[in-house]
Design a protein around this motif. Structure first.
Motif, PDB file in Angstrom:
ATOM      1  N   ASP A  77       2.439 -31.671  30.460  1.00  0.00           N
ATOM      2  CA  ASP A  77       3.667 -31.201  30.593  1.00  0.00           C
ATOM      3  C   ASP A  77       4.970 -32.124  30.178  1.00  0.00           C
ATOM      4  N   ASP A  78       4.569 -33.459  30.013  1.00  0.00           N
ATOM      5  CA  ASP A  78       5.498 -34.401  29.802  1.00  0.00           C
ATOM      6  C   ASP A  78       4.988 -35.504  28.592  1.00  0.00           C
ATOM      7  N   PRO A  79       5.289 -34.979  27.335  1.00  0.00           N
ATOM      8  CA  PRO A  79       6.106 -33.823  26.812  1.00  0.00           C
ATOM      9  C   PRO A  79       5.186 -32.737  26.829  1.00  0.00           C
ATOM     10  N   PRO A  80       5.768 -31.450  26.701  1.00  0.00           N
ATOM     11  CA  PRO A  80       4.820 -30.359  26.823  1.00  0.00           C
ATOM     12  C   PRO A  80       3.905 -30.382  25.412  1.00  0.00           C
ATOM     13  N   GLN A  81       2.698 -30.407  25.614  1.00  0.00           N
ATOM     14  CA  GLN A  81       1.638 -30.843  24.491  1.00  0.00           C
ATOM     15  C   GLN A  81       1.575 -29.855  23.503  1.00  0.00           C
ATOM     16  N   ALA A  82       2.143 -28.591  23.724  1.00  0.00           N
ATOM     17  CA  ALA A  82       2.192 -27.556  22.626  1.00  0.00           C
ATOM     18  C   ALA A  82       3.292 -27.960  21.773  1.00  0.00           C
ATOM     19  N   GLU A  83       4.323 -28.621  22.253  1.00  0.00           N
ATOM     20  CA  GLU A  83       5.359 -28.917  21.521  1.00  0.00           C
ATOM     21  C   GLU A  83       4.938 -30.047  20.535  1.00  0.00           C
ATOM     22  N   VAL A  84       4.105 -30.924  20.842  1.00  0.00           N
ATOM     23  CA  VAL A  84       3.703 -32.234  20.275  1.00  0.00           C
ATOM     24  C   VAL A  84       2.865 -31.482  19.072  1.00  0.00           C
ATOM     25  N   MET A  85       1.880 -30.565  19.380  1.00  0.00           N
ATOM     26  CA  MET A  85       1.061 -30.094  18.250  1.00  0.00           C
ATOM     27  C   MET A  85       1.777 -29.474  17.324  1.00  0.00           C
ATOM     28  N   ALA A  86       2.786 -28.868  17.853  1.00  0.00           N
ATOM     29  CA  ALA A  86       3.813 -27.868  16.780  1.00  0.00           C
ATOM     30  C   ALA A  86       4.424 -28.790  15.679  1.00  0.00           C
ATOM     31  N   GLN A  87       4.298 -30.126  16.044  1.00  0.00           N
ATOM     32  CA  GLN A  87       5.090 -30.981  14.997  1.00  0.00           C
ATOM     33  C   GLN A  87       4.143 -31.498  13.665  1.00  0.00           C
ATOM     34  N   GLY A  88       3.009 -30.921  13.873  1.00  0.00           N
ATOM     35  CA  GLY A  88       2.190 -30.835  12.666  1.00  0.00           C
ATOM     36  C   GLY A  88       1.089 -31.919  12.388  1.00  0.00           C
ATOM     37  N   LYS A  89       1.322 -32.825  13.676  1.00  0.00           N
ATOM     38  CA  LYS A  89       0.383 -34.000  13.257  1.00  0.00           C
ATOM     39  C   LYS A  89      -0.722 -34.101  14.142  1.00  0.00           C
ATOM     40  N   VAL A  90      -0.992 -33.299  14.941  1.00  0.00           N
ATOM     41  CA  VAL A  90      -2.169 -33.264  15.668  1.00  0.00           C
ATOM     42  C   VAL A  90      -3.324 -32.335  15.462  1.00  0.00           C
ATOM     43  N   ALA A  91      -4.635 -32.686  15.529  1.00  0.00           N
ATOM     44  CA  ALA A  91      -5.660 -31.900  15.092  1.00  0.00           C
ATOM     45  C   ALA A  91      -6.213 -30.945  16.252  1.00  0.00           C
ATOM     46  N   GLN A  92      -6.083 -31.450  17.440  1.00  0.00           N
ATOM     47  CA  GLN A  92      -6.647 -30.482  18.627  1.00  0.00           C
ATOM     48  C   GLN A  92      -5.874 -31.000  19.907  1.00  0.00           C
ATOM     49  N   VAL A  93      -5.955 -30.053  20.646  1.00  0.00           N
ATOM     50  CA  VAL A  93      -5.552 -30.207  22.060  1.00  0.00           C
ATOM     51  C   VAL A  93      -6.339 -29.530  23.087  1.00  0.00           C
ATOM     52  N   ILE A  94      -6.612 -29.842  24.339  1.00  0.00           N
ATOM     53  CA  ILE A  94      -7.253 -29.158  25.246  1.00  0.00           C
ATOM     54  C   ILE A  94      -6.244 -28.289  26.157  1.00  0.00           C
ATOM     55  N   SER A  95      -6.360 -26.802  26.103  1.00  0.00           N
ATOM     56  CA  SER A  95      -5.362 -26.029  26.801  1.00  0.00           C
ATOM     57  C   SER A  95      -6.192 -24.809  26.708  1.00  0.00           C
ATOM     58  N   THR A  96      -5.365 -23.836  27.661  1.00  0.00           N
ATOM     59  CA  THR A  96      -5.630 -22.495  27.677  1.00  0.00           C
ATOM     60  C   THR A  96      -5.217 -21.907  26.444  1.00  0.00           C
ATOM     61  N   PRO A  97      -6.001 -20.691  25.894  1.00  0.00           N
ATOM     62  CA  PRO A  97      -5.718 -20.208  24.667  1.00  0.00           C
ATOM     63  C   PRO A  97      -4.360 -20.026  24.598  1.00  0.00           C
ATOM     64  N   GLY A  98      -3.395 -19.264  25.474  1.00  0.00           N
ATOM     65  CA  GLY A  98      -2.234 -19.112  25.501  1.00  0.00           C
ATOM     66  C   GLY A  98      -1.261 -20.362  25.025  1.00  0.00           C
ATOM     67  N   GLY A  99      -1.599 -21.398  24.756  1.00  0.00           N
ATOM     68  CA  GLY A  99      -1.154 -22.604  24.535  1.00  0.00           C
ATOM     69  C   GLY A  99      -0.717 -22.587  22.945  1.00  0.00           C
ATOM     70  N   ALA A 100      -1.645 -21.619  22.174  1.00  0.00           N
ATOM     71  CA  ALA A 100      -1.479 -21.364  20.757  1.00  0.00           C
ATOM     72  C   ALA A 100      -0.421 -20.629  20.348  1.00  0.00           C
ATOM     73  N   ASN A 101       0.069 -19.543  21.362  1.00  0.00           N
ATOM     74  CA  ASN A 101       1.108 -18.801  21.157  1.00  0.00           C
ATOM     75  C   ASN A 101       2.369 -19.715  21.005  1.00  0.00           C
ATOM     76  N   VAL A 102       2.442 -20.537  22.077  1.00  0.00           N
ATOM     77  CA  VAL A 102       3.670 -21.550  22.219  1.00  0.00           C
ATOM     78  C   VAL A 102       3.521 -22.330  20.760  1.00  0.00           C
ATOM     79  N   ILE A 103       2.539 -22.994  20.209  1.00  0.00           N
ATOM     80  CA  ILE A 103       2.561 -23.773  19.432  1.00  0.00           C
ATOM     81  C   ILE A 103       3.211 -22.986  18.152  1.00  0.00           C
ATOM     82  N   VAL A 104       2.675 -21.921  18.000  1.00  0.00           N
ATOM     83  CA  VAL A 104       2.988 -20.986  16.748  1.00  0.00           C
ATOM     84  C   VAL A 104       4.710 -20.546  16.934  1.00  0.00           C
ATOM     85  N   GLU A 105       4.941 -20.393  18.191  1.00  0.00           N
ATOM     86  CA  GLU A 105       6.268 -19.923  18.532  1.00  0.00           C
ATOM     87  C   GLU A 105       7.441 -21.354  17.983  1.00  0.00           C
TER      88      GLU A 105
END
Length: 420
Positions: free
Chosen positions: A249-277
């Motif tokens: 949560d510090d920083p929110p990993q979904a926001e980090v992946m949303a920046q486009g430079k991360v291939a994988q994260v460990i998360s609940t599937p709902g994290g994908a919705n946040v990434i796309v948002e």
């Protein structure tokens, strides 16, 4: 329990005033009908699902009315504790799976052990059923589950020539992540304090976070099994640039992946919705696979978050409460709930219900190897202090694993037994 995830287990925060609770005198009427008062948690069901279930239930049970009150997770621990200690409790309460032991210890819950067969207890998910039991008695009835999976970028995997369906073992996962970790792309973003992921690796090795002997709990991070789990975490974490001194949560990993430079994260599937948002350009480029295990025939161990349903000892209508639970946790409505909310059903035999939902399907595979945190009221104190996070940071920044694990285990032991 319900997540953040599920950011994780017990969430006991600032007290909320006990309100909107119907007294037993309000729960019946002169026409012979009974009203079952139910507390469900915010976002555990949609409005549409709630209305459809209630209508069907009342049609099938014409002498029972259902009154569902939606509760907030913030402060729910204290609110339930107050309700259980009063003569004003609802008939059914949704509780986070890791909270049940605390409520059972107080004597405020009805023992439902003799209703297990009636409630299809033969194949309940262990990660819900085990924390729903306390001192050999079943108080919590599994409701729904959620657990972590790997969210990955399909385009980056394709570019690297990697088929995610073939990643079944840890070794294969490390190999794929190493290949992805190039050209400015992080193979995986894994912060240093994601202790639920660490717990899974420890469970894979046959270890645990704490063990009980003679009625006393002791931290177990310094066992050989737990140290091997930490060693794998360190190996995986090094294949990205996740901070070593903070969690997801510090920083929110979904926001980090949303920046486009991360291939994988460990998360609940709902994290994908946040990434796309956060980055609509990634729509259609995210997919899921279960956390790999040590061998191809067994998925990686995961912490099973989610909820159980409990009946207060002071419930005005315990039989009707069980009837309500039987319907909500039965085959028909478990399948509908799983599809509507992308949850894992409460029983292993119902996993096929989410086969059409890629994220939930990946969760269901992992849920078959789900675990819970130590089933004791004292675990809440460990999570509040959380020496596991400090231990992880210490190791990842160069500390001696054995020495740091011994220190953290002592802190766990102290916290778990502080009230005894």
């Amino acid at each position: 329990m319900k997540y953040r995830l599920l950011a994780g287990g017990s969430v006991l925060v600032m007290a909320a005033a006990l309100s909107a609770c119907s007294s037993p005198s309000d729960s019946g009427s002169g026409d012979g009908r009974t009203t079952v008062d139910v507390w469900l948690m915010r976002d555990s069901v949609s409005d549409t699902f709630q209305k459809e279930f209630t209508a069907d239930f009342e049609k099938r049970h014409p002498k029972i009315d259902v009154k569902i009150q939606i509760q907030e997770w913030d402060g729910i621990g204290q609110k339930i504790t107050a309700a259980l200690a009063s003569n004003d409790a609802p008939d059914v309460i949704e509780a986070g799976n890791t909270q049940v032991a605390q409520f059972a210890e107080s004597g405020g819950l009805l023992d439902l052990s003799d209703r297990k067969d009636e409630l299809n207890g033969a194949d309940w998910l262990s990660g819900l059923a085990e924390p729903g039991a306390y001192e050999g008695k079943q108080y919590g009835i599994p409701y729904y589950a959620a657990n972590r999976v790997v969210i990955y970028r399909t385009d980056l995997f394709e570019k690297a020539g990697i088929d995610a369906k073939e990643i079944k073992t840890r070794d294969q996962w490390i190999d794929a992540t190493t290949r992805l970790n190039q050209g400015g792309t992080q193979g995986i973003y894994l912060p240093g304090q994601m202790w639920y992921a660490l717990a899974g690796f420890i469970w894979d090795e046959g270890g645990d976070l704490a063990t009980e002997s003679g009625g006393k709990w002791s931290g177990a991070l310094d066992t050989p099994e737990a140290l091997r789990g930490m060693a794998f975490y360190e190996q995986l974490q090094a294949l990205g640039k996740g901070p070593k001194d903070s969690d997801e949560d510090d920083p929110p990993q979904a926001e980090v992946m949303a920046q486009g430079k991360v291939a994988q994260v460990i998360s609940t599937p709902g994290g994908a919705n946040v990434i796309v948002e956060k980055n609509p350009e990634l729509k259609g480029k995210l997919a899921f696979f279960p956390i790999p295990g040590k061998t191809a025939d067994t998925p990686g161990s995961v912490f099973t978050g989610g909820s159980d349903l409990v009946v207060p000892a002071a419930a005005a209508h315990p039989d009707e409460a069980v009837t309500f639970i039987k319907e909500l946790t039965g085959d028909t409505w478990q399948k509908k709930l799983a599809v509507a909310m992308s949850y894992v059903p409460n029983r292993t035999s119902l996993a096929s219900a989410v086969a059409g939902d890629p994220g939930a399907a990946a969760m269901a595979v992992g849920a078959a190897n789900g675990h819970a945190t130590p089933n004791t009221p004292g675990w809440a104190a460990v999570e509040a202090e959380n020496p596991i996070k400090d231990y992880m940071t210490a190791v990842l920044t160069g500390g001696d694993p054995a020495r740091e694990a011994a220190k953290a285990s002592q802190d766990i032991t102290r916290a778990m037994n502080a009230g005894s």
